[in-house]
Motif scaffolding. Structure first.
Motif, mmCIF file in Angstrom:
data_model
loop_
_atom_site.group_PDB
_atom_site.id
_atom_site.type_symbol
_atom_site.label_atom_id
_atom_site.label_comp_id
_atom_site.label_asym_id
_atom_site.label_seq_id
_atom_site.Cartn_x
_atom_site.Cartn_y
_atom_site.Cartn_z
ATOM 1 N N ASN A 180 0.828 -1.221 0.000
ATOM 2 C CA ASN A 180 0.000 0.000 0.000
ATOM 3 C C ASN A 180 0.859 1.267 0.000
ATOM 4 O O ASN A 180 1.320 1.698 1.057
ATOM 5 C CB ASN A 180 -0.938 -0.006 1.209
ATOM 6 C CG ASN A 180 -2.013 -1.073 1.097
ATOM 7 O OD1 ASN A 180 -1.703 -2.259 0.944
ATOM 8 N ND2 ASN A 180 -3.256 -0.679 1.140
ATOM 9 N N VAL A 182 2.007 4.995 0.222
ATOM 10 C CA VAL A 182 1.533 6.228 0.884
ATOM 11 C C VAL A 182 2.662 7.256 0.887
ATOM 12 O O VAL A 182 3.817 6.923 0.622
ATOM 13 C CB VAL A 182 1.073 5.973 2.353
ATOM 14 C CG1 VAL A 182 -0.249 5.222 2.412
ATOM 15 C CG2 VAL A 182 2.139 5.244 3.160
ATOM 16 N N GLU A 192 0.141 12.339 -4.147
ATOM 17 C CA GLU A 192 -1.023 11.699 -4.758
ATOM 18 C C GLU A 192 -2.158 12.705 -4.852
ATOM 19 O O GLU A 192 -2.609 13.239 -3.845
ATOM 20 C CB GLU A 192 -1.461 10.485 -3.930
ATOM 21 C CG GLU A 192 -2.598 9.743 -4.598
ATOM 22 C CD GLU A 192 -2.797 8.328 -4.106
ATOM 23 O OE1 GLU A 192 -2.396 8.032 -2.977
ATOM 24 O OE2 GLU A 192 -3.368 7.526 -4.864
ATOM 25 N N ASN A 200 -8.831 4.911 -1.876
ATOM 26 C CA ASN A 200 -7.817 4.442 -0.931
ATOM 27 C C ASN A 200 -7.769 5.314 0.318
ATOM 28 O O ASN A 200 -8.118 6.497 0.293
ATOM 29 C CB ASN A 200 -6.440 4.401 -1.603
ATOM 30 C CG ASN A 200 -6.406 3.404 -2.740
ATOM 31 O OD1 ASN A 200 -6.163 3.770 -3.872
ATOM 32 N ND2 ASN A 200 -6.680 2.152 -2.445
ATOM 33 N N MET A 202 -5.403 6.745 2.320
ATOM 34 C CA MET A 202 -4.623 7.969 2.514
ATOM 35 C C MET A 202 -5.167 9.163 1.725
ATOM 36 O O MET A 202 -5.334 10.243 2.299
ATOM 37 C CB MET A 202 -3.155 7.686 2.177
ATOM 38 C CG MET A 202 -2.224 8.644 2.792
ATOM 39 S SD MET A 202 -2.548 8.820 4.572
ATOM 40 C CE MET A 202 -1.106 9.647 5.023
ATOM 41 N N PHE A 234 1.795 -0.439 4.710
ATOM 42 C CA PHE A 234 1.912 0.860 4.035
ATOM 43 C C PHE A 234 3.383 1.131 3.749
ATOM 44 O O PHE A 234 4.212 1.121 4.655
ATOM 45 C CB PHE A 234 1.331 1.965 4.924
ATOM 46 C CG PHE A 234 -0.146 1.825 5.158
ATOM 47 C CD1 PHE A 234 -1.066 2.195 4.173
ATOM 48 C CD2 PHE A 234 -0.636 1.303 6.356
ATOM 49 C CE1 PHE A 234 -2.443 2.062 4.388
ATOM 50 C CE2 PHE A 234 -2.007 1.172 6.575
ATOM 51 C CZ PHE A 234 -2.915 1.551 5.596
ATOM 52 N N HIS A 236 6.227 3.766 2.016
ATOM 53 C CA HIS A 236 6.449 5.142 1.549
ATOM 54 C C HIS A 236 6.730 5.106 0.040
ATOM 55 O O HIS A 236 7.543 4.309 -0.430
ATOM 56 C CB HIS A 236 7.635 5.751 2.297
ATOM 57 C CG HIS A 236 7.720 7.250 2.169
ATOM 58 N ND1 HIS A 236 7.882 7.892 0.957
ATOM 59 C CD2 HIS A 236 7.645 8.234 3.099
ATOM 60 C CE1 HIS A 236 7.915 9.204 1.156
ATOM 61 N NE2 HIS A 236 7.776 9.435 2.454
ATOM 62 N N THR A 324 3.246 13.914 3.374
ATOM 63 C CA THR A 324 1.893 14.161 2.853
ATOM 64 C C THR A 324 1.408 15.543 3.291
ATOM 65 O O THR A 324 0.812 16.292 2.497
ATOM 66 C CB THR A 324 0.919 13.078 3.368
ATOM 67 O OG1 THR A 324 1.366 11.812 2.898
ATOM 68 C CG2 THR A 324 -0.499 13.321 2.895
#
Ligand code: NAD
Ligand code: UFG
Length: 333
Positions: A180, A182, A192, A200, A202, A234, A236, A324
């Protein structure tokens, strides 16, 4: 080495472009901009001081694709381009089969025709189907209990690549099964930002934090996990991008398959709490029934990639969330 990234303005492709350019590779990008923005090229340039040559081409347009390969000599293709919204794939299966499978067939066709014999393909943990709570190794069974057309396309493309390889033994094909992804680049310049409504966790958390989505629905708190919410591996996105660089350095004839994950799991609730702590903001959420097809715990055994590609995921969930937040603050200005 000149590398073509299909889907290279997308989330994972753009981060991979940065890692490749930073290591001196010549990168060109093909994308139809269905789920990404042309401005990503400026952001890649701001990070790397190099703007990749861009071709706005749809993989379904075989004429333009053929012309591109006729006019350019690529050494390797990384094939990110695909549609990935699980829920939409259930509603519009033909769109997903057509885009992902026909797109890949067209790409293989021109690669074969113009003798571009190295391919890295973006696959997914979804190919492991309904195996729940086991550390997934590349030798685990695939293709059973896949609950949506998107996942089926990944499994089918893996099969197509194996058949293609048998008939084209000079090809080196690497299948990377992502867990996954992120996070964002540490500059906050790329991340993203799907054009459509995200499915999804995140991207939904991001939109809740900006107020675009009023609250997060947590799909079930009655799983057999410590806090009852689902657990995922998850990874990176920058670690994931570096996995592609490692794969390029270890291409072999035939098909090689690697999991790209961390081997660790984090719960949905922990992601929410970690995001709240890092942002100093509370995230409105409600617990709703389980989402059909979801599993309790999905995680990788990444030891094959660690051993054979000399690659390791180093960054943490906290890093991913900090990056993020930096990306979100850039978006806001
Ligand atoms: P993304 O949507 O951000 O990027 C995919 C890019 O492909 C987009 O820019 C889109 O415009 C482009 N594209 C789609 N169809 C195309 C076509 N026919 N012709 C040309 N361009 C086309 O997605 P991402 O998260 O960067 O994912 C990249 C790849 O990794 C996809 O194949 C996806 O299925 C796979 N993957 C993603 C995840 C994830 O959670 N993000 C997990 C496992 C596997
Ligand atoms: N979740 C929520 N609320 C949401 C979205 C997700 O609680 O609004 C939960 C899910 O129930 C799950 C976890 O967050 O427990 C992760 O869900 P995602 O949709 O982010 O990711 P999945 O693990 O379901 O699947 C994703 C991709 C698949 C891919 C898989 C592994 O969508 O295509 O990662 O790579 F196969």
């Amino acid at each position: 080495m000149k590398i073509l990234l299909t889907g290279g303005t997308g989330y994972i492709g753009s981060h991979t472009a940065v890692e490749l350019i930073n290591r001196g590779y010549t990168v060109e990008i093909l994308d139809n901009l269905f789920n990404s923005k042309i401005t990503t090229l400026d952001n890649i340039e701001e990070i790397t001081h190099t703007k990749p040559i861009f071709h706005q081409i749809d993989l379904l347009d075989i004429t333009s694709l053929d012309r591109l390969f006729k006019e350019n000599k690529y050494d390797l293709v990384i094939h990110f381009a695909g549609l990935k919204a699980v829920a939409e794939s259930i509603e519009k299966p033909l769109k997903y089969y057509h885009n992902n499978i026909t797109g890949t067939l067209n790409l293989l066709h021109v690669m074969q025709k113009y003798s571009v014999a190295k391919l890295i393909f973006s696959s997914s943990a979804t190919v492991y189907g309904d195996q729940d709570g086991v550390k997934l190794t590349e030798t685990n069974q695939t293709g059973l209990g896949i609950t949506n057309p998107y996942g089926q396309t990944k499994y089918m493309i893996e099969q197509i690549l194996k058949d293609f390889s048998l008939a084209n033994p000079d090809f080196s094909i690497t299948i990377l099964r992502y867990f996954n992804p992120v996070g964002a680049h540490s500059s906050g310049l790329i991340g993203e930002n799907p054009n459509d409504i995200p499915n999804n966790l995140m991207p939904i958390i991001m939109k809740v934090s900006t107020g675009e989505i009023p609250e997060l629905s947590i799909y079930g708190d009655d799983y057999d996990t410590p806090d009852g919410t689902g657990m995922r591996d998850f990874i990176h996105v920058v670690d994931l991008a570096k996995g592609h660089v490692a794969a390029i350095n270890h291409m072999q004839k035939g098909v090689s398959t690697y999991n790209l994950g961390t081997g660790k799991t984090t719960s949905v609730m922990t992601m929410v709490k970690t995001f709240e702590k890092a942002s100093g903001q509370s995230l409105p959420y409600k617990i709703v029934p389980r989402r059909p097809g979801d599993l309790a715990k999905v995680y990788a055994d990444p030891s094959k990639a660690e051993r054979e590609l000399n690659w390791h995921a180093d960054l943490t969930i906290e890093d991913a969330i900090q990056d993020t937040l930096r990306y979100l603050s850039h978006q806001a200005h």
